[in-house]
Design an enzyme around this catalytic site. Structure first.
Site, PDB file in Angstrom:
ATOM      1  N   ASP A  78       0.855  -1.182   0.000  1.00  0.00           N
ATOM      2  CA  ASP A  78       0.000   0.000   0.000  1.00  0.00           C
ATOM      3  C   ASP A  78       0.894   1.235   0.000  1.00  0.00           C
ATOM      4  O   ASP A  78       2.108   1.140   0.215  1.00  0.00           O
ATOM      5  CB  ASP A  78      -0.900  -0.026   1.239  1.00  0.00           C
ATOM      6  CG  ASP A  78      -1.981   1.035   1.189  1.00  0.00           C
ATOM      7  OD1 ASP A  78      -2.201   1.616   0.104  1.00  0.00           O
ATOM      8  OD2 ASP A  78      -2.588   1.311   2.239  1.00  0.00           O
ATOM      9  N   LYS A 102     -17.766  12.460   1.134  1.00  0.00           N
ATOM     10  CA  LYS A 102     -16.414  12.717   0.620  1.00  0.00           C
ATOM     11  C   LYS A 102     -15.826  11.381   0.170  1.00  0.00           C
ATOM     12  O   LYS A 102     -16.188  10.316   0.686  1.00  0.00           O
ATOM     13  CB  LYS A 102     -15.515  13.358   1.679  1.00  0.00           C
ATOM     14  CG  LYS A 102     -15.014  12.410   2.752  1.00  0.00           C
ATOM     15  CD  LYS A 102     -13.945  13.062   3.610  1.00  0.00           C
ATOM     16  CE  LYS A 102     -13.269  12.079   4.535  1.00  0.00           C
ATOM     17  NZ  LYS A 102     -14.146  11.375   5.447  1.00  0.00           N
ATOM     18  N   THR A 124      -2.667   1.007  -4.517  1.00  0.00           N
ATOM     19  CA  THR A 124      -3.196   2.080  -3.693  1.00  0.00           C
ATOM     20  C   THR A 124      -4.572   2.511  -4.170  1.00  0.00           C
ATOM     21  O   THR A 124      -4.929   2.319  -5.332  1.00  0.00           O
ATOM     22  CB  THR A 124      -2.235   3.286  -3.711  1.00  0.00           C
ATOM     23  OG1 THR A 124      -2.786   4.362  -2.962  1.00  0.00           O
ATOM     24  CG2 THR A 124      -1.980   3.762  -5.144  1.00  0.00           C
ATOM     25  N   GLY A 125      -5.318   3.084  -3.271  1.00  0.00           N
ATOM     26  CA  GLY A 125      -6.634   3.602  -3.623  1.00  0.00           C
ATOM     27  C   GLY A 125      -6.595   5.016  -4.160  1.00  0.00           C
ATOM     28  O   GLY A 125      -7.631   5.589  -4.482  1.00  0.00           O
ATOM     29  N   ASP A 126      -5.406   5.603  -4.279  1.00  0.00           N
ATOM     30  CA  ASP A 126      -5.281   6.996  -4.710  1.00  0.00           C
ATOM     31  C   ASP A 126      -5.510   7.163  -6.210  1.00  0.00           C
ATOM     32  O   ASP A 126      -5.542   6.199  -6.982  1.00  0.00           O
ATOM     33  CB  ASP A 126      -3.899   7.527  -4.342  1.00  0.00           C
ATOM     34  CG  ASP A 126      -3.807   7.904  -2.870  1.00  0.00           C
ATOM     35  OD1 ASP A 126      -4.862   7.983  -2.232  1.00  0.00           O
ATOM     36  OD2 ASP A 126      -2.691   8.108  -2.379  1.00  0.00           O
ATOM     37  N   ASP A 135      -4.389  -3.648   5.608  1.00  0.00           N
ATOM     38  CA  ASP A 135      -4.781  -3.145   6.926  1.00  0.00           C
ATOM     39  C   ASP A 135      -6.282  -3.220   7.178  1.00  0.00           C
ATOM     40  O   ASP A 135      -6.713  -3.248   8.318  1.00  0.00           O
ATOM     41  CB  ASP A 135      -4.295  -1.703   7.124  1.00  0.00           C
ATOM     42  CG  ASP A 135      -4.727  -0.782   5.986  1.00  0.00           C
ATOM     43  OD1 ASP A 135      -5.612  -1.184   5.190  1.00  0.00           O
ATOM     44  OD2 ASP A 135      -4.181   0.334   5.887  1.00  0.00           O
ATOM     45  N   ASN A 194     -11.409  -5.806   4.446  1.00  0.00           N
ATOM     46  CA  ASN A 194     -11.539  -6.378   3.108  1.00  0.00           C
ATOM     47  C   ASN A 194     -10.216  -6.827   2.508  1.00  0.00           C
ATOM     48  O   ASN A 194     -10.189  -7.416   1.425  1.00  0.00           O
ATOM     49  CB  ASN A 194     -12.203  -5.353   2.171  1.00  0.00           C
ATOM     50  CG  ASN A 194     -13.642  -5.095   2.548  1.00  0.00           C
ATOM     51  OD1 ASN A 194     -14.274  -5.929   3.161  1.00  0.00           O
ATOM     52  ND2 ASN A 194     -14.156  -3.932   2.193  1.00  0.00           N
TER      53      ASN A 194
END
Length: 1071
Positions: free
Chosen positions: A376, A545, A652-654, A736, A739
């Site tokens: 991550d 958000k 990553t979720g970015d 972390d 899921n």
């Protein structure tokens, strides 16, 4: 709290049960404020008073059990059988020596295993579940075992409740209490309600019970019961009993069973007991493999003893029986299993000092084989201390935050403002007056800004407050940064909601909350704005958000200059996307903020309102850009992975722009990767949507697997692991969240975050990083490689020694005296002494070897072949046979070269002058069997010169004092056996040597030369093989390592780790 210290955890003296009291009364009873928690001194006092928060798991490390294990194992029992046989035929000396060897092995093994068990026990304690608590006004993570009554605990989705808590505040909280109550559905909780004192546990809705799991929402509670006084502790006490090890009898439907079923059950029980006793069904895979190896060697030992008897026509003479027993014993690796246990214990201890907690010992064997690390970004490669650097308020303009050294202090940092979106660079920036900003007038002066700040402040569960003159923050780093930004403008959530999130005062009240998760990538809340009368809500608002891709599709409008929604045009969407790209390319993490007024019917309970009913018809209100700087050590760690032939992937979720910018900064992708071949450049950075659209066949056809996957979902992580496995890679995965558990389980090494990780993720992992730092993964890999090397060293040491002794003793049966009896090259006691001196302590020292300097400059080893690869087998045969040849040569040279070829008669029973020649030959063979290789203990470096071989062994030997002194002790003990009268003739059956030392020195030199020649030949072989295999795909390929080959630092060629085998006649370490 003035109670006398109790024995273990006790009931904590509440006048009434916690569920029957308002939480304010419980807080007052424990003398704790919910915002500051307990201080360190009070925690220590309560820990001394109430004990640790743990269930009674038994007596822990048991010395007596360890002692029994040292005695009652297959290898020790073989020695005991040999001892009994010796005494039975009245061979008192041999029996006494075997007894001494048994006692020495038991004593040394006991203390070593006891120390190892204590180490492993302490490591297991470090890897126990953790809890986030408020202490000294700070939110900190502590081991669950450290909780005390009065601690304020924070819970989020995925947490395991660490103790029985009286809830103080909760938002949409539901817990799974099936373990306690048997209730299959999650139970909704409330903090403000109270219940009758005698109500059942399942109906105590203001209590969360220890060991239950938070399935939804978040909460804060005060600990009122720990350890065995929790509800789960009471159940554990009632059910405490040892599980039966007897196999159940298979019965028919009418509960009857035939006699054969009882026989079958007892046979299975006996088989399990024998397998457990032999160690072939307990421990790690390598421990089981070595136990089976020990069993195989026991069979070979019996065969060797049979050969000795057959060569002497199955004579019943004492010396033949003893020699047969001793020959068999020479094949028994008495210290093999205990050395492995000690090596693993030392390894886990080293790892804990380097911020890595090993949960599963299996992972120790796997870490050194890792070829790919999927990591991550946030908090792992980056610092996780975010600062909101830019905010675009739609309909107004862009705010920017200057440099700040205190990310939690909203009073630090200059605020500037310019009109327009971030991508529109024409407007002039102006500095806002700090007092005006902090007063809130900048927000109340424009409806657009107020609507934006309402989202930033309330679609947020972080706490930012001034306590004792210092700004503190609790919560997720992303939300802390946004909450700090809102606080800069005087718009802190505490002031809006009236303190606690479920407070019944304050202008706003949280009706429902839909938390962020890695699937939805957004968070929404439903808030009601109280009317002046307080009877109903004047208005209800949805604040959302999240990631732009997940929020913008829900928006049908954008706010104008008056904060009124107007339909969103294509030009608006282009401006939004251009602004996101502009911010992301600066390395900022960009989130989208939206809201809408909710017009649904008034409800008494909003917890059943569906997320889909809330997150619709939203109005876009703006963007916020967060900067999370890379950790200073991340770039070096990624570069070290490249040197170790380990490929790093960022999942990553970015936003892709943010992920790409950070990946370039830390070196995961080249700065100008766009200039690579088009198909390679396209595959280097992908979004989860792009990756997931590909079929498995299309993924396998990619020239390289993506180094960066942005907007990653848990399903994408699983697909990435599967793609790596199809390419034959050995992958580690970090995670972390709840899921993330599937990908952690599917990976070869699952790595959970110790600070930010959920308990569910930790339970699914193999190792835990206590500092959430990517560099610690590299530490774990290095320790895994060191452990693998050390295991190979002592296995090679033990088994090659066994081959040498067996060959020497069996070939030596050809020598016959005048009476036709075999003349043994080594006497039985000599054999036992060699076993004792070259095993045990030196083997244990091998497990403590430090890592080689180039350990992270070579490819990973192949775990499919493990330690028993072709190279190890060949090395074992070469070193063992060479050693045996020299031992036999020394015997032949003394008797037939320099002697009169008189082998005497009956020398095994009594000493006479005629035995001198044989005794001197045996003494010389005995000495030759003790030489050690001091050369090439470490791989050559760039400054290596040929003459370094003569003195580098001394510098290397001092790095492992335990091994060094074990070797010195073994060497020094030779001289009393050679020169003390009676001991040399009667016990060891050899004579003190004089000129024969020259033979010993010459043969030791030949041994050194033979070993170094073999290593030199292997280096040439692997160097040539490496050149033939060169020129592959530099981006993706990991060179084959042959399980132990290392990349030579002076040339781009392979050298062999095993070429300098440790601590033996053929090893890396001087013994």
């Amino acid at each position: 709290m003035g109670k006398e210290k109790a024995q273990g955890p006790v009931q904590y003296g509440l006048e009434s049960p916690a569920h029957s009291l308002p939480f304010e009364d419980v807080l007052q009873h424990y003398g704790v404020a919910q915002d500051t928690g307990l201080n360190d001194g009070e925690v220590k006092k309560r820990k001394d008073m109430y004990g640790l928060n743990q269930l009674d798991e038994g007596p822990g490390v048991q010395p007596f059990r360890i002692l029994v294990h040292q005695i009652a194992n297959a290898l020790t029992l073989v020695l005991i059988i040999a001892m009994v046989a010796s005494f039975a035929i009245k061979s008192w000396i041999e029996g006494g020596v075997i007894t001494f060897v048994i006692l020495l092995n038991i004593v040394v093994g006991f203390f070593q295993e006891f120390s190892a068990e204590k180490t492993l026990s302490s490591i297991r304690a470090l890897g126990s579940p953790t809890a986030r608590v408020v202490r000294n006004g700070q939110s900190v993570v502590v081991p669950t075992i450290e909780l005390v009554p009065g601690d304020i605990v924070e819970l989020i989705t995925g947490n395991t409740v660490p103790a029985d808590l009286r809830l103080i505040e909760c938002v949409n909280l539901e817990t799974d209490e099936a373990l306690l109550t048997g209730e299959s559905l999650p139970v909704a909780k409330s903090s403000h309600s109270t219940f009758d004192a005698d109500i059942g546990a399942g109906d105590r809705l203001n209590i969360t019970f220890s060991s239950s799991t938070v399935t939804k929402g978040r909460a804060k509670g005060v600990v009122f019961a720990t350890g065995m006084t929790t509800e789960i502790g009471k159940i554990a006490a009632a059910l405490k009993k040892q599980g039966s090890k007897i196999q159940a009898v298979k019965r028919k439907d009418d509960s009857t069973a035939g006699f054969h079923r009882y026989v079958q059950a007892w046979a299975l029980t006996g088989g399990d007991a024998i397998s457990h006793f032999l160690g072939i069904n307990t421990g790690t895979p390598l421990q089981k493999k070595l136990s089976k190896l020990a069993l195989l060697l026991f069979g070979i030992a019996c065969l060797c003893a049979l050969i000795v008897e057959a060569a002497n026509k199955f004579s019943g003479k004492n010396e033949v029986v003893i020699y047969a027993v001793a020959t068999g014993l020479s094949m028994i690796p008495a210290s093999l299993i205990v050395v492995l246990t000690i090596t693993m214990a030392v390894g886990t201890k080293h790892m804990s000092k380097r911020n890595v907690i090993v949960r599963k010992l299996d992972s120790l064997e796997a870490l050194g084989a890792v070829t790919n690390i999927c990591s991550d970004k946030t908090g792992t490669l980056t610092q996780g201390r975010m600062v909101a650097k830019a905010a675009w308020v739609a309909g107004r303009g862009t705010f920017s935050v200057g440099t700040t050294r205190e990310p939690f202090d909203p009073t630090e940092g200059e605020i500037t403002y310019r009109e327009g979106a971030p991508s529109e660079q024409g407007a002039t920036e102006s500095v806002l007056e700090a007092s005006k900003v902090r007063s809130g007038s900048v927000v109340t002066g424009a409806a657009t800004t107020e609507r934006y700040m309402n989202i930033a402040s309330m679609a947020n569960v972080a706490h930012v407050q001034l306590a004792e003159g210092k700004w503190t923050a609790r919560g997720d780093p992303t939300e802390i940064a946004i909450q700090v930004f809102a606080s800069r403008f005087g718009w802190n959530r505490h002031g809006l909601v009236g303190g606690n999130d479920d407070s019944e005062t304050g202008a706003w009240h949280c009706l429902s909350e839909y938390p962020f998760d890695s699937d939805t990538k957004r968070m929404s809340v439903l808030y009601g704005r109280r009317s002046p009368s307080g009877e109903k809500y004047a208005s209800r608002w949805v604040f959302t958000k999240g990631a732009l891709e997940r929020v913008l599709p829900l928006c049908v409008s954008i706010q104008d200059e008056r904060a009124n929604p107007r339909p969103m045009s294509d030009a608006d969407k282009k401006t939004i996307n251009d602004s996101v790209d502009f911010l992301a390319n600066q390395g900022l993490r960009v989130l989208c903020l939206a809201s809408t007024e909710w017009t649904g019917p008034e409800l008494g309970d909003y917890s059943d309102v569906k997320r889909a009913d809330v997150e619709q018809q939203l109005t876009f209100c703006g963007l916020v850009g967060l900067y999370d700087p890379p950790r200073p050590e991340s770039a070096d760690a990624v570069a070290a992975c490249a040197r170790a032939s380990i490929i790093v992937h960022m999942l990553t979720g970015d936003h892709p722009g943010t992920a790409t910018a950070i990946a370039k900064q830390v070196g995961i992708i080249p700065d100008r990767y766009e200039h690579l071949a088009k198909d390679v450049a396209d595959a280097m950075v992908m979004t989860a949507m792009q990756f997931d659209k590909l079929s498995d066949t299309e993924v396998d056809a990619l020239p390289v697997l993506p180094r960066v996957i942005a907007r990653c979902t848990p399903q994408t992580k699983v697909r990435m692991i599967e793609a790596l496995h199809r390419r034959g890679r050995f992958a580690a995965m970090t995670g972390d969240g709840v899921n993330d558990s599937p990908s952690l389980v599917r990976s070869d090494v699952g790595i959970a975050m110790g600070q930010a990780g959920s308990d569910v993720a930790k339970d699914a992992s193999d190792i835990i990083l206590t500092d959430d730092n990517f560099a610690s993964i590299l530490n774990a890999v290095e320790e895994g490689r060191r452990l693998f090397d050390n295991i190979k060293r002592f296995i090679l040491h033990v088994l090659a020694e066994n081959i040498a002794q067996a060959c020497t003793l069996l070939v030596g049966l050809a020598f016959k005296d005048d009476a036709g009896n075999s003349v043994f090259p080594l006497a039985p006691v000599q054999i036992l002494w060699v076993i004792m001196a070259t095993s045990g302590m030196p083997d244990m020292g091998l497990g403590m070897e430090i890592a080689e300097p180039n350990i992270m400059s070579r490819p990973p080893h192949d775990l499919k072949t493990g330690v028993f690869n072709t190279e190890l087998m060949v090395d074992m045969a070469v070193y063992g046979l060479w050693m045996a040849a020299l031992c036999l040569a020394s015997f032949v040279l003394i008797v037939y070269g320099f002697g009169n070829r008189d082998l005497g008669e009956n020398y095994n029973n009594a000493y006479s002058k005629r035995c001198d020649l044989v005794f001197r030959a045996q003494a010389t063979t005995f000495m030759v069997n003790f030489r050690r290789s001091f050369f090439r203990q470490k791989p050559r470096g760039p400054n290596y010169r040929w003459y370094h071989v003569f003195y580098s062994w001394w510098e290397d030997s001092r790095t492992n004092p335990f091994l060094f002194w074990a070797i010195i002790a073994g060497f020094v003990t030779i001289f009393p056996t050679l020169y003390i009268p009676v001991i040399n003739h009667a016990v060891f059956k050899h004579e003190g040597i004089t000129w024969e030392w020259a033979v010993v020195i010459v043969e030791a030199t030949l041994f050194f030369a033979g070993c170094e020649t073999w290593k030199w030949a292997k280096r040439i072989f692997f160097r040539r093989r490496a050149r033939k295999q060169g020129g592959g795909n530099e981006l993706e390929a990991v060179r084959p390592s042959g399980a132990g080959n290392t990349l030579d630092s002076s040339a781009d060629a392979f050298t062999v780790d095993q070429s300098t085998v440790a601590a033996s006649e053929f090893g890396k370490r001087s013994q």
